[in-house]
Design a protein around this motif. Structure first.
Motif, PDB file in Angstrom:
ATOM      1  N   LEU A 153       0.815  -1.216   0.000  1.00  0.00           N
ATOM      2  CA  LEU A 153       0.000   0.000   0.000  1.00  0.00           C
ATOM      3  C   LEU A 153       0.846   1.262   0.000  1.00  0.00           C
ATOM      4  CD1 LEU A 153      -2.781  -1.082   2.544  1.00  0.00           C
ATOM      5  CD2 LEU A 153      -3.015  -0.824   0.070  1.00  0.00           C
ATOM      6  N   PHE A 156       2.714   1.709  -3.344  1.00  0.00           N
ATOM      7  CA  PHE A 156       1.850   2.144  -4.436  1.00  0.00           C
ATOM      8  C   PHE A 156       1.525   3.630  -4.314  1.00  0.00           C
ATOM      9  CE2 PHE A 156      -1.995   2.425  -6.994  1.00  0.00           C
ATOM     10  CZ  PHE A 156      -1.670   1.634  -8.078  1.00  0.00           C
ATOM     11  N   ARG A 160       3.011   6.337  -7.046  1.00  0.00           N
ATOM     12  CA  ARG A 160       1.843   6.290  -7.933  1.00  0.00           C
ATOM     13  C   ARG A 160       2.058   7.092  -9.209  1.00  0.00           C
ATOM     14  NH1 ARG A 160       1.367   9.469  -3.695  1.00  0.00           N
ATOM     15  NH2 ARG A 160       0.583  11.610  -3.842  1.00  0.00           N
ATOM     16  N   PRO A 192      -0.458  -4.430  -6.524  1.00  0.00           N
ATOM     17  CA  PRO A 192      -1.846  -4.915  -6.376  1.00  0.00           C
ATOM     18  C   PRO A 192      -1.918  -6.406  -6.024  1.00  0.00           C
ATOM     19  CG  PRO A 192      -1.648  -3.524  -8.315  1.00  0.00           C
ATOM     20  CD  PRO A 192      -0.260  -3.781  -7.835  1.00  0.00           C
ATOM     21  N   VAL A 195      -0.673  -6.995  -2.412  1.00  0.00           N
ATOM     22  CA  VAL A 195      -1.700  -6.578  -1.445  1.00  0.00           C
ATOM     23  C   VAL A 195      -2.774  -7.651  -1.318  1.00  0.00           C
ATOM     24  CG1 VAL A 195      -3.590  -4.938  -1.071  1.00  0.00           C
ATOM     25  CG2 VAL A 195      -1.315  -4.099  -1.652  1.00  0.00           C
ATOM     26  N   ILE A 196      -3.203  -8.203  -2.457  1.00  0.00           N
ATOM     27  CA  ILE A 196      -4.209  -9.273  -2.435  1.00  0.00           C
ATOM     28  C   ILE A 196      -3.687 -10.488  -1.681  1.00  0.00           C
ATOM     29  CG2 ILE A 196      -5.382 -10.984  -3.882  1.00  0.00           C
ATOM     30  CD1 ILE A 196      -5.698  -8.766  -5.994  1.00  0.00           C
TER      31      ILE A 196
END
Length: 372
Positions: A153, A156, A160, A192, A195-196
């Motif tokens: 998180l 990112f 970004r 992503p 994070v998942i």
């Protein structure tokens, strides 16, 4: 805010990078667990499909006859017809789960009962899941899952805007600049997925740990299997047939038999939902272990949004929702922390040296001014 996020990102990486490498590398390998098993012990995990499986009752009788010191407590029914059944058993006088492999067409045992970490990929799974530390390991890996979640998180958010120069790697720049670009590029792509993986893995481990603590908060140990906890008069084939009639479109994928007193028999299965992320265990039908009376049914299509979201965690964590394509992506991006660790640690060391040199120069300048 960026400065605070950068500190969180850096310290989380330093705190967790070695355990996370273990988790991520083993996880990427386990995406292809069955393929690895097929290479290492093809005769145990693969079978030649025939026109019909033997009845479950006949298979159960074979297991009970050939392994009289064990009781069946779980049964995986794979949708791949060429896979051997995995049957979980408990040795009488113990609370330990083992499993054996079974050819459902020839009604032949392909292995004797073995511990859940016996084979190579089973050991990898235990390392990935608990660091080989059993219940305490659940809590430890949960902590590092949270660290990975923070890394994904914060990284990112911090980088970004790197999308603007996403395909730009300054090959001719100094190593620290090149490593910085590489770190940002790989981090943005993999964040992503990481994070998942971190969220779903952490969810399962925390839930499993809390369940263990709640179940044994009164000091009682796991039930030691002494005798069969369901009626010999019940037919597994009849129970599966009733479950398939009770829920429209239901296909059985797992049978849960009692491993402790007062537990029920539950048939887990899959129903068509139109959602590619829906798991193979999204619906259930439960039966009384002594009478076979149907107690309840659960259809994921009638569940609330929260339950349907949680049901997607299995497909999201294993990356099998789009077949081989998604599994390859999950395996490749799951190993990204290897490169992120190398580049991140290198950048951290370089910056530390630069700050030390800058601090020394400032001290020398102040001393020179004071001396003058």
């Amino acid at each position: 805010m960026n400065k605070s996020l950068f500190k969180i990102h850096s310290w989380a990486a330093l705190f967790a990078f070695i355990p996370l490498l273990v988790i991520c590398i083993t996880g990427s390998l386990l995406v292809f667990k069955h393929e690895i098993d097929s290479l290492l012990m093809h005769d145990k995990v693969r079978v030649e499909p025939q026109a019909q499986r033997a009845p479950l009752d006949a298979l159960l009788n074979t297991i009970n006859h050939q392994q009289p010191d064990y009781e069946v407590v779980g049964w995986v029914l794979f949708q791949d017809d060429a896979r051997a059944d995995v049957v979980y058993v408990m040795e009488k006088g113990t609370s330990e789960w083992s499993y054996l492999l079974l050819n459902p067409y020839t009604n032949t045992l392909l292995s004797t009962p073995v511990p859940h970490d016996h084979y190579f990929t089973d050991w990898l799974l235990e390392l990935h899941y608990t660091f080989l530390l059993h219940d305490v390991g659940l809590l430890i890996t949960s902590v590092f899952s949270i660290a990975l979640l923070l890394l994904g998180l914060t990284g990112f958010i911090l980088y970004r805007k790197f999308w603007k120069n996403f395909f730009t790697l300054r090959w001719n720049a100094r190593m620290v600049v090149y490593f910085s670009d590489l770190h940002k590029m790989i981090g943005i792509v993999s964040a992503p997925i990481l994070v998942i993986l971190a969220f779903t893995g952490g969810w399962w481990n925390i839930a499993a740990y809390l369940h263990e603590m709640e179940e044994h908060s009164d000091g009682f140990e796991h039930h030691r299997m002494q005798e069969r906890l369901y009626s010999d008069q019940l037919s597994l084939d009849a129970l599966v047939a009733e479950a398939e009639q009770s829920v429209d479109g239901f296909t059985a994928t797992y049978l849960s038999l009692p491993w402790e007193p007062q537990a029920n028999i539950t048939v887990w299965g899959e129903v068509p939902t139109g959602n590619i992320l829906s798991s193979q265990y999204n619906s259930t039908t439960s039966f009384d272990a002594q009478t076979g009376e149907k107690l309840s049914t659960y259809d994921i299509r009638e569940a609330g949004l929260g339950a349907r979201i949680i049901d997607t965690y299995t497909s999201l964590h294993y990356g099998d929702f789009a077949g081989l394509f998604s599994r390859i992506i999950w395996a490749v991006l799951g190993t990204s922390p290897v490169i992120l660790s190398i580049t991140g640690i290198t950048l951290w060391v370089k910056r530390r040296k630069q700050r030390s040199r800058a601090k020394l120069k400032r001290q020398q300048a102040r001393q020179a001014i004071a001396a003058g």
